[in-house]
Design a protein around this motif. Sequence first.
Motif, PDB file in Angstrom:
ATOM      1  N   ASP A   9      41.661  52.389  38.326  1.00  8.86           N
ATOM      2  CA  ASP A   9      43.075  52.124  38.611  1.00  8.86           C
ATOM      3  C   ASP A   9      43.840  53.413  38.890  1.00  8.86           C
ATOM      4  OD1 ASP A   9      42.935  49.346  38.459  1.00  8.86           O
ATOM      5  OD2 ASP A   9      43.449  49.302  36.323  1.00  8.86           O
TER       6      ASP A   9
ATOM      7  N   TRP B 102      42.651  54.854  42.321  1.00 13.99           N
ATOM      8  CA  TRP B 102      43.169  54.044  43.419  1.00 13.99           C
ATOM      9  C   TRP B 102      44.657  54.313  43.625  1.00 13.99           C
ATOM     10  CZ3 TRP B 102      41.072  51.808  47.370  1.00 13.99           C
ATOM     11  CH2 TRP B 102      41.757  50.833  48.096  1.00 13.99           C
TER      12      TRP B 102
ATOM     13  N   ARG C 111      39.992  46.207  45.088  1.00 10.21           N
ATOM     14  CA  ARG C 111      41.403  46.576  45.152  1.00 10.21           C
ATOM     15  C   ARG C 111      41.930  46.626  46.590  1.00 10.21           C
ATOM     16  NH1 ARG C 111      39.032  48.349  40.728  1.00 10.21           N
ATOM     17  NH2 ARG C 111      40.220  48.729  38.829  1.00 10.21           N
TER      18      ARG C 111
END
Length: 192
Positions: free
Chosen positions: A25, A28, A56
């Motif tokens: 996370d 990204w 994602r």
Amino acid sequence: MAYRFNPAKLEKLNDVRRLDDLRPDEMWAAFGVPDARVAVEVGAGTGIFSAEFARRMAGGGVLYAVDSEPAMLDWMAEHLPDDVRGTIAVTDADALSLPLEDGAADLVFSVNLHHELPDRAGMIAEAVRVLRAGGTLGIVDWAAAETPKGPPIEHRIPAETIAAELEAAGLADVTVHPVLPYHSVVTGRKPV
């Protein structure tokens, strides 16, 4: 001389505990391309990060999981999670010769590869070639500091050096993101 990961230890590359330190996370978000439809992971290894980032990406996109090591390609092709099989294209290619057209990708990234490359400038130039105008190159690699794991410190590349390499290749908005405990995340955008 570059430090090269031994493909015989590929199970170590696919250990999900790596995601505790290499947090998908945070990476990204640092890449800053939430609507990416075409992404390329250079040196994908077992595809653990390709799978994370494919989840994602914008729907209908493709992520090219690029590696040149036959053992990695075979393992990746056999073990990709079912939920990303239609999104990931396992791709046999070298970092200096990506099989994409100029300007095809929204995002090109690598994780723990930069310190292994014998021609870092060549890899960056090839990534810039395949990036669209405004696309992002993201380099994630071991921080040049003592950490409880990772390659020897003399094989690591300081984030400032990576940033200078991206700037030398003509990338704009080069940023070092301090989001991971043992790794540097450096991004740059291809000028519009």
